[in-house]
Design a protein around this motif. Structure first.
Motif, PDB file in Angstrom:
ATOM      1  N   ILE A 220       0.833  -1.205   0.000  1.00 55.01           N
ATOM      2  CA  ILE A 220       0.000   0.000   0.000  1.00 55.01           C
ATOM      3  C   ILE A 220       0.866   1.253   0.000  1.00 55.01           C
ATOM      4  N   PHE A 221       1.944   1.229   0.779  1.00 55.99           N
ATOM      5  CA  PHE A 221       2.859   2.367   0.782  1.00 55.99           C
ATOM      6  C   PHE A 221       3.470   2.577  -0.599  1.00 55.99           C
ATOM      7  N   ALA A 222       3.863   1.476  -1.264  1.00 54.93           N
ATOM      8  CA  ALA A 222       4.481   1.591  -2.580  1.00 54.93           C
ATOM      9  C   ALA A 222       3.526   2.215  -3.589  1.00 54.93           C
ATOM     10  N   THR A 223       2.229   1.981  -3.407  1.00 58.91           N
ATOM     11  CA  THR A 223       1.250   2.595  -4.306  1.00 58.91           C
ATOM     12  C   THR A 223       1.334   4.110  -4.249  1.00 58.91           C
ATOM     13  N   THR A 224       1.563   4.649  -3.059  1.00 60.03           N
ATOM     14  CA  THR A 224       1.641   6.112  -2.922  1.00 60.03           C
ATOM     15  C   THR A 224       2.873   6.673  -3.612  1.00 60.03           C
ATOM     16  N   VAL A 225       3.935   5.840  -3.746  1.00 67.45           N
ATOM     17  CA  VAL A 225       5.131   6.284  -4.446  1.00 67.45           C
ATOM     18  C   VAL A 225       4.804   6.613  -5.895  1.00 67.45           C
ATOM     19  N   PHE A 226       3.854   5.877  -6.487  1.00 63.41           N
ATOM     20  CA  PHE A 226       3.471   6.120  -7.878  1.00 63.41           C
ATOM     21  C   PHE A 226       2.240   7.001  -7.994  1.00 63.41           C
ATOM     22  N   LEU A 227       1.449   7.065  -6.932  1.00 59.49           N
ATOM     23  CA  LEU A 227       0.245   7.882  -6.964  1.00 59.49           C
ATOM     24  C   LEU A 227       0.593   9.360  -7.045  1.00 59.49           C
ATOM     25  N   GLY A 228       1.615   9.786  -6.299  1.00 59.51           N
ATOM     26  CA  GLY A 228       2.024  11.186  -6.313  1.00 59.51           C
ATOM     27  C   GLY A 228       2.438  11.673  -7.689  1.00 59.51           C
ATOM     28  N   PRO A 229       3.373  10.965  -8.365  1.00 61.29           N
ATOM     29  CA  PRO A 229       3.780  11.422  -9.701  1.00 61.29           C
ATOM     30  C   PRO A 229       2.650  11.430 -10.717  1.00 61.29           C
ATOM     31  N   THR A 230       1.670  10.546 -10.573  1.00 63.44           N
ATOM     32  CA  THR A 230       0.562  10.541 -11.531  1.00 63.44           C
ATOM     33  C   THR A 230      -0.428  11.667 -11.269  1.00 63.44           C
ATOM     34  N   GLY A 371      -2.048   5.839 -12.430  1.00 62.82           N
ATOM     35  CA  GLY A 371      -2.455   5.702 -11.035  1.00 62.82           C
ATOM     36  C   GLY A 371      -3.412   4.540 -10.822  1.00 62.82           C
ATOM     37  N   ILE A 372      -4.372   4.374 -11.724  1.00 59.25           N
ATOM     38  CA  ILE A 372      -5.304   3.250 -11.619  1.00 59.25           C
ATOM     39  C   ILE A 372      -4.543   1.928 -11.745  1.00 59.25           C
ATOM     40  N   GLY A 373      -3.612   1.888 -12.680  1.00 59.39           N
ATOM     41  CA  GLY A 373      -2.806   0.679 -12.837  1.00 59.39           C
ATOM     42  C   GLY A 373      -1.988   0.365 -11.601  1.00 59.39           C
ATOM     43  N   SER A 374      -1.441   1.406 -10.942  1.00 62.30           N
ATOM     44  CA  SER A 374      -0.677   1.185  -9.713  1.00 62.30           C
ATOM     45  C   SER A 374      -1.550   0.575  -8.622  1.00 62.30           C
ATOM     46  N   ALA A 375      -2.789   1.056  -8.519  1.00 65.62           N
ATOM     47  CA  ALA A 375      -3.716   0.492  -7.533  1.00 65.62           C
ATOM     48  C   ALA A 375      -4.023  -0.970  -7.841  1.00 65.62           C
ATOM     49  N   ILE A 376      -4.192  -1.283  -9.117  1.00 66.25           N
ATOM     50  CA  ILE A 376      -4.419  -2.678  -9.503  1.00 66.25           C
ATOM     51  C   ILE A 376      -3.195  -3.526  -9.168  1.00 66.25           C
ATOM     52  N   GLY A 377      -2.011  -2.988  -9.433  1.00 69.88           N
ATOM     53  CA  GLY A 377      -0.785  -3.711  -9.098  1.00 69.88           C
ATOM     54  C   GLY A 377      -0.681  -4.004  -7.618  1.00 69.88           C
ATOM     55  N   THR A 378      -1.112  -3.054  -6.788  1.00 72.85           N
ATOM     56  CA  THR A 378      -1.110  -3.272  -5.342  1.00 72.85           C
ATOM     57  C   THR A 378      -2.023  -4.429  -4.966  1.00 72.85           C
ATOM     58  N   CYS A 379      -3.209  -4.450  -5.540  1.00 79.00           N
ATOM     59  CA  CYS A 379      -4.155  -5.540  -5.247  1.00 79.00           C
ATOM     60  C   CYS A 379      -3.585  -6.883  -5.679  1.00 79.00           C
ATOM     61  N   VAL A 380      -2.945  -6.912  -6.846  1.00 81.25           N
ATOM     62  CA  VAL A 380      -2.343  -8.159  -7.327  1.00 81.25           C
ATOM     63  C   VAL A 380      -1.233  -8.611  -6.392  1.00 81.25           C
ATOM     64  N   SER A 439      -3.506   1.783 -22.476  1.00 78.67           N
ATOM     65  CA  SER A 439      -2.236   1.078 -22.217  1.00 78.67           C
ATOM     66  C   SER A 439      -1.562   1.584 -20.956  1.00 78.67           C
ATOM     67  N   THR A 440      -1.848   2.823 -20.538  1.00 81.84           N
ATOM     68  CA  THR A 440      -1.196   3.363 -19.346  1.00 81.84           C
ATOM     69  C   THR A 440      -1.614   2.613 -18.079  1.00 81.84           C
ATOM     70  N   VAL A 441      -2.802   2.010 -18.102  1.00 83.25           N
ATOM     71  CA  VAL A 441      -3.229   1.208 -16.951  1.00 83.25           C
ATOM     72  C   VAL A 441      -2.309  -0.007 -16.806  1.00 83.25           C
ATOM     73  N   LEU A 442      -2.028  -0.669 -17.924  1.00 80.49           N
ATOM     74  CA  LEU A 442      -1.137  -1.834 -17.900  1.00 80.49           C
ATOM     75  C   LEU A 442       0.280  -1.424 -17.515  1.00 80.49           C
ATOM     76  N   ILE A 443       0.724  -0.280 -18.031  1.00 75.10           N
ATOM     77  CA  ILE A 443       2.066   0.212 -17.674  1.00 75.10           C
ATOM     78  C   ILE A 443       2.145   0.520 -16.182  1.00 75.10           C
ATOM     79  N   GLY A 444       1.137   1.204 -15.651  1.00 74.69           N
ATOM     80  CA  GLY A 444       1.131   1.532 -14.221  1.00 74.69           C
ATOM     81  C   GLY A 444       1.128   0.295 -13.351  1.00 74.69           C
ATOM     82  N   MET A 445       0.317  -0.697 -13.693  1.00 80.49           N
ATOM     83  CA  MET A 445       0.276  -1.943 -12.925  1.00 80.49           C
ATOM     84  C   MET A 445       1.637  -2.626 -12.943  1.00 80.49           C
TER      85      MET A 445
END
Length: 556
Positions: A220-230, A371-380, A439-445
């Protein structure tokens, strides 16, 4: 990352409670475990700091755990021990760290949508304006050398208070700058201080969470690392094209930074165990100056020499980078992925504004896909961590580090697919804009999964040396991230969007087999490492010996 990652990366596993005499192998495992509670897990070439502990008449060795004057936790359930804090409070601290991280990573990218407006207003070239993003990341290169080790000397909280305050104030220089030199200098120092939450929040999480729950908290913390830049380009683009103008991007950043800094200063406690024990010792001496005058904490008797500090902050990370193939290859992979993140800030305007005709503000919204992809990556990643409690039991608290690589196995190929998808659909105006945007969703994940997987792999591989591993990784990664925006636009313009994406995707394709190779050969590589403790390999030998003894006993 601070070396406190090692402090809590090694819980007391079940083999530490053994009623029979210890075998030589078990004694070796316990000796390795005890090193996790030292300051940085120093190797033979880097002796531990000198400890001038007062000799006690009640103990043969005053600086041993038997010294009655040495302050320690009041049993395994001591409420002052961060590992014993309530589940809810641990999550509260994790949320505070996440908010800080969103803020400082938001600041890294928010001005990216305004670079051409800044160049026009300050009469500089577009190429120079790209430094507004890059110079902030250059600050990330130098900051980890100070803030990680500094948190071990004075504690986590003082470092956060100092750096967040100065980081906020340097926004004034950016908002009021009337030439590019002032803007770039203040951006550098802002990044220099802003990287403290990035380097030390991981240490805070390691201070308070046990290994089983730390995986979810880290994800969850790692998600915020990518959420900020997006989020940065989304907000920055709308402010830039509004009547407020580009300077208000920095004023809004300052307001956001000040609010988050005040929130963190008010609610973030000290989590570094040696400093908490030092505070406890001072409190005990103050309560009864006569009876407790000999009471001390270990950190009060530690004296770091200049050479020891230099070794821990600069020399050891780079030594590890050159002699540890796992660290070197992981650093190369993460540096390329990190560079891709910041390359997108300059590539998206080429694809979505010039080719597909979107406005600056609508182009900023494209980053929401990442950002959406990062959240999906966190869930995975959280889903992939489900077997970990069982693995902890089976491996006596130290499962092989290679079990952390499943996320990277998924993300490596999917990142290549996402980059090719973006480039070969985004290059043609006849293709609807939403096709490359998806494609940015897949890249973010993929980016999120790669980072979560490999950073966890480094922690489990190097344990007490993970701080040095993270320092080397952060320094190199930030340098590469700072370089990418400087040539991204030229690369996409000269090669064409499709071939520039093919070049980046080709590099990703070369690196994609890495987690699979580590999964197969990683244990063998770790076995020859100077810095990897490889406790799982020793436990495997112990389990094999126990199995052989049980079979032999059954035969008898």
């Amino acid at each position: 990352m601070s070396s406190s990652l090692a402090l809590s990366a090694a819980p007391s596993p079940s083999p530490t409670i053994i009623e029979r005499p210890l075998s030589p192998l078990e004694e070796e495992i316990l000796r390795d475990e005890s090193r996790f509670e030292t300051y940085g897990g120093d190797d033979p070439e880097d002796p531990p700091p000198k400890s001038h502990s007062p000799r006690s008449p009640h103990a043969e060795h005053a600086d041993s755990p038997l010294d009655p004057n040495l302050v320690a936790w009041d049993g395994p359930d001591d409420p002052e021990n961060p590992q014993n804090w309530s589940y809810g409070y641990k999550w509260w601290v994790t949320v505070v760290c996440s908010i800080m991280t969103i803020n400082v990573t938001f600041a890294s990218s928010a001005p990216s949508s305004a670079t051409l407006y800044i160049a026009a207003d300050l009469h500089t070239s577009a190429e120079v304006s790209y430094l507004v993003t890059s110079i902030f990341l250059v600050g990330y290169v130098f900051g980890p050398m100070f803030w990680g080790p500094g948190s071990e000397l004075v504690g986590r909280r003082p470092i956060f208070v100092l750096t967040l305050t100065l980081y906020t104030l340097f926004h004034i220089g950016q908002a009021l700058a009337h030439n590019m030199q002032t803007l770039l200098i203040t951006r550098f120092f802002s990044g220099f201080f802003a990287c403290a939450p990035l380097t030390n929040s991981g240490g805070v999480i390691a201070d308070i969470w046990d290994p089983i729950n730390r995986g979810v908290a880290t994800s969850i913390f790692a998600t915020t690392v990518f959420l900020g830049p997006t989020l940065g380009p989304v907000v920055g683009s709308f402010i830039t094209v509004s009547s407020l103008g580009w300077r208000w991007v920095f004023w809004v950043m300052m307001i956001f930074a000040g609010s988050c800094s005040i929130f963190a200063i008010l609610f973030l406690p000290e989590t570094y165990a040696p400093k908490i024990l030092e505070t406890k010792a001072k409190r005990m001496r103050k309560q009864d100056p006569v009876a407790n005058k000999e009471i001390y904490a270990e950190s009060e008797r530690v004296e770091w020499s200049t050479s020891e500090l230099l070794n821990r902050t600069i020399l050891r990370p780079f030594k590890m980078l050159f002699v540890e193939p796992i660290l070197l290859l992981v650093t190369i992979y993460l540096s390329v992925v990190y560079g891709v993140i910041y390359a997108l800030f300059e590539a998206f305007p080429v694809i979505f504004i010039r080719i597909h005709g979107l406005s600056v503000s609508h182009d900023g919204l494209i980053f929401l896909g990442v950002g959406i992809g990062s959240a999906i990556g966190t869930c995975v990643n959280i889903w992939l961590l489900r077997p970990y409690p069982r693995l902890m039991r089976e491996w006596r608290g130290f499962p092989p580090a290679e079990y952390r690589l499943y996320g990277a196995m998924i993300a490596g190929p999917s990142l290549v697919v996402g980059i090719f998808w973006l480039g070969w659909t985004g290059a043609y105006a006849s293709v609807p804009w939403y096709v490359p945007a998806i494609s940015t969703v897949l890249i973010g994940m993929s980016i999120a999964l790669v980072f979560m997987s490999f950073l966890s792999y480094l922690v489990d591989t190097y344990l007490m040396y993970s701080a040095s591993a993270f320092s080397a990784n952060t320094i190199v990664r930030s340098a590469v991230g700072a370089a990418f925006p400087l040539f991204t636009v030229q690369m996409f313009e000269n090669l064409g969007v499709q071939w520039a994406a093919t070049l980046i995707g080709g590099v990703g394709l070369l690196l994609a087999p890495m987690p699979f190779l580590f999964f197969k050969y990683g244990a063998r590589i770790r076995g020859n490492s100077q810095f990897a403790p490889c406790i799982d390999l020793k436990i495997a030998k112990m389990l094999e010996a126990e199995k052989a003894a049980a079979e032999k006993k059954g035969e008898v």
